[in-house]
Design a protein around this motif. Structure first.
Motif, PDB file in Angstrom:
ATOM      1  N   TYR A  22       0.792  -1.226   0.000  1.00  0.00           N
ATOM      2  CA  TYR A  22       0.000   0.000   0.000  1.00  0.00           C
ATOM      3  C   TYR A  22       0.828   1.282   0.000  1.00  0.00           C
ATOM      4  O   TYR A  22       0.346   2.325  -0.425  1.00  0.00           O
ATOM      5  CB  TYR A  22      -0.915   0.021   1.231  1.00  0.00           C
ATOM      6  N   LEU A  23       2.053   1.212   0.524  1.00  0.00           N
ATOM      7  CA  LEU A  23       2.873   2.412   0.695  1.00  0.00           C
ATOM      8  C   LEU A  23       4.252   2.191   0.086  1.00  0.00           C
ATOM      9  O   LEU A  23       4.677   1.061  -0.140  1.00  0.00           O
ATOM     10  CB  LEU A  23       3.020   2.736   2.187  1.00  0.00           C
ATOM     11  N   VAL A  24       4.971   3.280  -0.146  1.00  0.00           N
ATOM     12  CA  VAL A  24       6.332   3.227  -0.672  1.00  0.00           C
ATOM     13  C   VAL A  24       7.297   3.373   0.494  1.00  0.00           C
ATOM     14  O   VAL A  24       7.115   4.235   1.359  1.00  0.00           O
ATOM     15  CB  VAL A  24       6.561   4.378  -1.677  1.00  0.00           C
ATOM     16  N   GLU A  25       8.323   2.530   0.526  1.00  0.00           N
ATOM     17  CA  GLU A  25       9.343   2.643   1.578  1.00  0.00           C
ATOM     18  C   GLU A  25      10.350   3.694   1.135  1.00  0.00           C
ATOM     19  O   GLU A  25      11.213   3.438   0.305  1.00  0.00           O
ATOM     20  CB  GLU A  25      10.021   1.295   1.829  1.00  0.00           C
ATOM     21  N   ILE A  26      10.213   4.919   1.679  1.00  0.00           N
ATOM     22  CA  ILE A  26      11.048   6.029   1.232  1.00  0.00           C
ATOM     23  C   ILE A  26      12.418   6.050   1.900  1.00  0.00           C
ATOM     24  O   ILE A  26      13.345   6.691   1.410  1.00  0.00           O
ATOM     25  CB  ILE A  26      10.335   7.383   1.434  1.00  0.00           C
ATOM     26  N   ASP A  27      12.541   5.391   3.007  1.00  0.00           N
ATOM     27  CA  ASP A  27      13.810   5.216   3.708  1.00  0.00           C
ATOM     28  C   ASP A  27      13.659   3.933   4.516  1.00  0.00           C
ATOM     29  O   ASP A  27      12.560   3.399   4.631  1.00  0.00           O
ATOM     30  CB  ASP A  27      14.102   6.420   4.613  1.00  0.00           C
ATOM     31  N   GLU A  28      14.725   3.463   5.099  1.00  0.00           N
ATOM     32  CA  GLU A  28      14.635   2.233   5.867  1.00  0.00           C
ATOM     33  C   GLU A  28      13.641   2.397   7.011  1.00  0.00           C
ATOM     34  O   GLU A  28      13.774   3.303   7.846  1.00  0.00           O
ATOM     35  CB  GLU A  28      16.006   1.862   6.433  1.00  0.00           C
ATOM     36  N   MET A  29      12.592   1.585   7.004  1.00  0.00           N
ATOM     37  CA  MET A  29      11.535   1.545   8.018  1.00  0.00           C
ATOM     38  C   MET A  29      10.617   2.777   8.002  1.00  0.00           C
ATOM     39  O   MET A  29       9.890   3.011   8.958  1.00  0.00           O
ATOM     40  CB  MET A  29      12.098   1.383   9.434  1.00  0.00           C
ATOM     41  N   VAL A  30      10.642   3.573   6.945  1.00  0.00           N
ATOM     42  CA  VAL A  30       9.753   4.731   6.815  1.00  0.00           C
ATOM     43  C   VAL A  30       8.932   4.558   5.544  1.00  0.00           C
ATOM     44  O   VAL A  30       9.482   4.440   4.451  1.00  0.00           O
ATOM     45  CB  VAL A  30      10.531   6.059   6.764  1.00  0.00           C
ATOM     46  N   PHE A  31       7.600   4.554   5.702  1.00  0.00           N
ATOM     47  CA  PHE A  31       6.689   4.321   4.591  1.00  0.00           C
ATOM     48  C   PHE A  31       5.797   5.538   4.398  1.00  0.00           C
ATOM     49  O   PHE A  31       5.421   6.200   5.364  1.00  0.00           O
ATOM     50  CB  PHE A  31       5.807   3.101   4.878  1.00  0.00           C
ATOM     51  N   SER A  32       5.434   5.805   3.122  1.00  0.00           N
ATOM     52  CA  SER A  32       4.591   6.961   2.841  1.00  0.00           C
ATOM     53  C   SER A  32       3.754   6.695   1.600  1.00  0.00           C
ATOM     54  O   SER A  32       4.148   5.934   0.716  1.00  0.00           O
ATOM     55  CB  SER A  32       5.466   8.195   2.615  1.00  0.00           C
ATOM     56  N   GLY A  33       2.580   7.347   1.550  1.00  0.00           N
ATOM     57  CA  GLY A  33       1.750   7.253   0.364  1.00  0.00           C
ATOM     58  C   GLY A  33       0.362   7.812   0.596  1.00  0.00           C
ATOM     59  O   GLY A  33      -0.053   8.034   1.736  1.00  0.00           O
TER      60      GLY A  33
END
Length: 100
Positions: A22-33
């Protein structure tokens, strides 16, 4: 559609993989979308069921424009002061000292 940002703390690999649906992992262990409200509820329920430590920020139509939740066992909690959300550390109980 609300914007959702999640920061995980030592999740199980299965939870991390599930979030990538459902979300994009923009950094290690951080998801956004951008996700629908139904998906926001689904993700929050999944994190609660797996007892994953996470900080979840979701855009909302309120005074500050977002909502913050801290899930799982943490020494931090979100406190609401007239619409302003602040993160506070919980105090640890200190035992009484025994005299010698």
């Amino acid at each position: 559609m609300p914007l959702m940002v999640i920061s995980l703390n030592r999740p199980k690999p299965s939870v991390r993989g599930w979030l990538k649906r459902y979300l994009v992992e923009i950094d290690e262990m951080v998801f956004s979308g951008h996700v629908t409200s139904g998906i926001v509820d689904l993700i929050e329920r999944k994190l609660e069921q797996t007892e994953t430590r996470a900080t979840v920020v979701v855009s909302r139509q309120n005074e500050i424009g977002f909502d913050v939740r801290i899930m799982g066992q943490s020494d931090r909690e979100v406190r609401d002061f007239d619409g302003l959300k602040l993160v506070a550390r919980r105090r640890q109980k200190v035992g009484t000292l025994k005299r010698l």
